[in-house]
Design an enzyme around this catalytic site. Sequence first.
Site, PDB file in Angstrom:
ATOM      1  N   SER A 142       0.726  -1.022   0.159  1.00 11.55           N
ATOM      2  CA  SER A 142      -0.007  -0.057  -0.137  1.00 11.55           C
ATOM      3  C   SER A 142       0.926   1.457   0.040  1.00 11.55           C
ATOM      4  O   SER A 142       2.024   1.425   0.324  1.00 11.55           O
ATOM      5  CB  SER A 142      -0.866   0.185   1.299  1.00 11.55           C
ATOM      6  OG  SER A 142      -1.505   1.074   1.612  1.00 11.55           O
ATOM      7  N   TYR A 155      -2.071  -0.897  10.323  1.00 12.26           N
ATOM      8  CA  TYR A 155      -2.164  -1.085   8.706  1.00 12.26           C
ATOM      9  C   TYR A 155      -0.920  -0.561   8.066  1.00 12.26           C
ATOM     10  O   TYR A 155      -0.309  -1.219   7.348  1.00 12.26           O
ATOM     11  CB  TYR A 155      -3.390  -0.323   8.070  1.00 12.26           C
ATOM     12  CG  TYR A 155      -3.451  -0.598   6.697  1.00 12.26           C
ATOM     13  CD1 TYR A 155      -4.381  -1.468   6.231  1.00 12.26           C
ATOM     14  CD2 TYR A 155      -3.252   0.508   5.642  1.00 12.26           C
ATOM     15  CE1 TYR A 155      -4.321  -1.947   4.761  1.00 12.26           C
ATOM     16  CE2 TYR A 155      -3.263   0.204   4.392  1.00 12.26           C
ATOM     17  CZ  TYR A 155      -3.948  -0.888   4.067  1.00 12.26           C
ATOM     18  OH  TYR A 155      -4.126  -1.086   2.759  1.00 12.26           O
TER      19      TYR A 155
HETATM   20  P1  NAP Z   1     -11.743  -5.543   0.279  1.00 14.46           P
HETATM   21  O1  NAP Z   1     -12.758  -4.974  -0.982  1.00 14.46           O
HETATM   22  O2  NAP Z   1     -11.960  -5.361   1.464  1.00 14.46           O
HETATM   23  O3  NAP Z   1     -11.183  -6.949  -0.018  1.00 14.46           O
HETATM   24  C1  NAP Z   1     -10.531  -7.899   0.736  1.00 14.46           C
HETATM   25  C2  NAP Z   1     -10.798  -9.231   0.494  1.00 14.46           C
HETATM   26  O4  NAP Z   1      -9.884  -9.859   1.614  1.00 14.46           O
HETATM   27  C3  NAP Z   1     -12.269  -9.693   0.765  1.00 14.46           C
HETATM   28  O5  NAP Z   1     -12.489 -10.525  -0.159  1.00 14.46           O
HETATM   29  C4  NAP Z   1     -12.067 -10.346   2.235  1.00 14.46           C
HETATM   30  O6  NAP Z   1     -13.027 -11.239   2.439  1.00 14.46           O
HETATM   31  C5  NAP Z   1     -10.844 -11.002   2.193  1.00 14.46           C
HETATM   32  N1  NAP Z   1     -10.233 -11.319   3.319  1.00 14.46           N
HETATM   33  C6  NAP Z   1     -10.129 -10.643   4.585  1.00 14.46           C
HETATM   34  N2  NAP Z   1      -9.628 -11.181   5.664  1.00 14.46           N
HETATM   35  C7  NAP Z   1      -9.407 -12.447   5.239  1.00 14.46           C
HETATM   36  C8  NAP Z   1      -8.764 -13.671   5.669  1.00 14.46           C
HETATM   37  N3  NAP Z   1      -8.322 -13.621   7.077  1.00 14.46           N
HETATM   38  N4  NAP Z   1      -8.665 -14.667   4.890  1.00 14.46           N
HETATM   39  C9  NAP Z   1      -8.979 -14.791   3.520  1.00 14.46           C
HETATM   40  N5  NAP Z   1      -9.607 -13.857   2.900  1.00 14.46           N
HETATM   41  C10 NAP Z   1      -9.830 -12.541   3.734  1.00 14.46           C
HETATM   42  O7  NAP Z   1     -10.212  -4.903  -0.003  1.00 14.46           O
HETATM   43  P2  NAP Z   1      -9.473  -4.218  -1.395  1.00 14.46           P
HETATM   44  O8  NAP Z   1      -9.624  -2.751  -1.371  1.00 14.46           O
HETATM   45  O9  NAP Z   1      -9.920  -5.149  -2.254  1.00 14.46           O
HETATM   46  O10 NAP Z   1      -7.969  -4.845  -0.670  1.00 14.46           O
HETATM   47  C11 NAP Z   1      -7.161  -5.680  -1.378  1.00 14.46           C
HETATM   48  C12 NAP Z   1      -5.816  -5.683  -1.017  1.00 14.46           C
HETATM   49  O11 NAP Z   1      -5.406  -4.505  -1.366  1.00 14.46           O
HETATM   50  C13 NAP Z   1      -5.538  -5.377   0.571  1.00 14.46           C
HETATM   51  O12 NAP Z   1      -4.366  -5.991   1.058  1.00 14.46           O
HETATM   52  C14 NAP Z   1      -5.521  -4.046   0.968  1.00 14.46           C
HETATM   53  O13 NAP Z   1      -4.679  -3.626   2.013  1.00 14.46           O
HETATM   54  C15 NAP Z   1      -4.664  -3.582  -0.342  1.00 14.46           C
HETATM   55  N6  NAP Z   1      -4.850  -1.965  -0.973  1.00 14.46           N
HETATM   56  C16 NAP Z   1      -6.108  -1.613  -1.077  1.00 14.46           C
HETATM   57  C17 NAP Z   1      -6.114  -0.203  -1.433  1.00 14.46           C
HETATM   58  C18 NAP Z   1      -7.481   0.608  -1.798  1.00 14.46           C
HETATM   59  O14 NAP Z   1      -7.469   1.646  -1.956  1.00 14.46           O
HETATM   60  N7  NAP Z   1      -8.737  -0.290  -1.827  1.00 14.46           N
HETATM   61  C19 NAP Z   1      -5.150   0.637  -1.322  1.00 14.46           C
HETATM   62  C20 NAP Z   1      -3.820   0.062  -1.130  1.00 14.46           C
HETATM   63  C21 NAP Z   1      -3.884  -1.166  -0.680  1.00 14.46           C
HETATM   64  P3  NAP Z   1     -14.593 -10.875   3.092  1.00 14.46           P
HETATM   65  O15 NAP Z   1     -15.181 -10.294   2.082  1.00 14.46           O
HETATM   66  O16 NAP Z   1     -15.048 -11.989   3.757  1.00 14.46           O
HETATM   67  O17 NAP Z   1     -14.459  -9.784   4.173  1.00 14.46           O
END
Ligand code: NAP
Length: 251
Positions: A142, A155
């Site tokens: 991130s 985080y």
């Molecule tokens: P998201 O929409 O919240 O999706 C996260 C996914 O991870 C969900 O499907 C969630 O399942 C799953 N998950 C959570 N805990 C888990 C566990 N213990 N075991 C297996 N699966 C699990 O988030 P996102 O925005 O797509 O983010 C994905 C990645 O990108 C993350 O690592 C995040 O930190 C990183 N990131 C995102 C952003 C952004 O702006 N969105 C920016 C920088 C980095 P549930 O649906 O069951 O909760």
Amino acid sequence: MFDLSGKTALVTGSGRGIGLVLARGLAKAGARVVVNDLENDVVDAAVEGLRRDGLRAEGIAFDVTDREAIHAGIDRLEQDVSPLDILINNAGIHRRAPLAEMSADDWRLVIDTNLTSAFLVGQRAARTMIARNRGKIVNICSLNCELPRPSIANYSAAKGGLVLLTRSMTVEWASHNIQANGIAPGYILTEMTRPLSEDRERNAWILGRIPAGRWGKPEDLIGAAVFLSSAASDFINGHVIFADGGMRVSL
Ligand code: NAP
């Protein structure tokens, strides 16, 4: 060079959000993708959606913080489907609170889910990759790995740790022809960031800070993920690609 035909790729936390979009992107580049999430029904729905579009997809549900479940899931996958060629450590969560008031439980949960998970899944995946003398690991970091914001100390620490874990994977596993790299997304519109984009003041601040002048889409990350999963990056090790519309380099 960017063709992933014949490769099997596990994307953690790919039931929705960035993970699902990356799984689709890798599948379109030719890979057989393995969707992972906490719940079976979420995994099944994602796999069905990918297959409906003619893409090759399998699924395994496990909690990325549970070592036994990870090993059981990947053992079964490698026996029934194929050894893993590519691992995308994507699963992640937020638990926001001011640092002075953050509970130890919220600290641990975020470190476990965003950092320890990559150690646990990466270690199991690397076991097979080392034996086969090839593999690709992409850790989803991130912008906050370098630039923290108030209320996300857990985080930022986890993502900063993930960068150093990526480099540790490199120094220990590059000689086994495993390339470990990271992608550091900026502000990407998903469920995770919905509270920020729906807050008018916060949204205006974010847009004003991004030189590209817009939020990122999960699709903006596919190119980097395919590149770091393909032969095109065979001599690229321990690198983190920032996909942030220029936010990290502007004041
Ligand atoms: P998201 O929409 O919240 O999706 C996260 C996914 O991870 C969900 O499907 C969630 O399942 C799953 N998950 C959570 N805990 C888990 C566990 N213990 N075991 C297996 N699966 C699990 O988030 P996102 O925005 O797509 O983010 C994905 C990645 O990108 C993350 O690592 C995040 O930190 C990183 N990131 C995102 C952003 C952004 O702006 N969105 C920016 C920088 C980095 P549930 O649906 O069951 O909760």
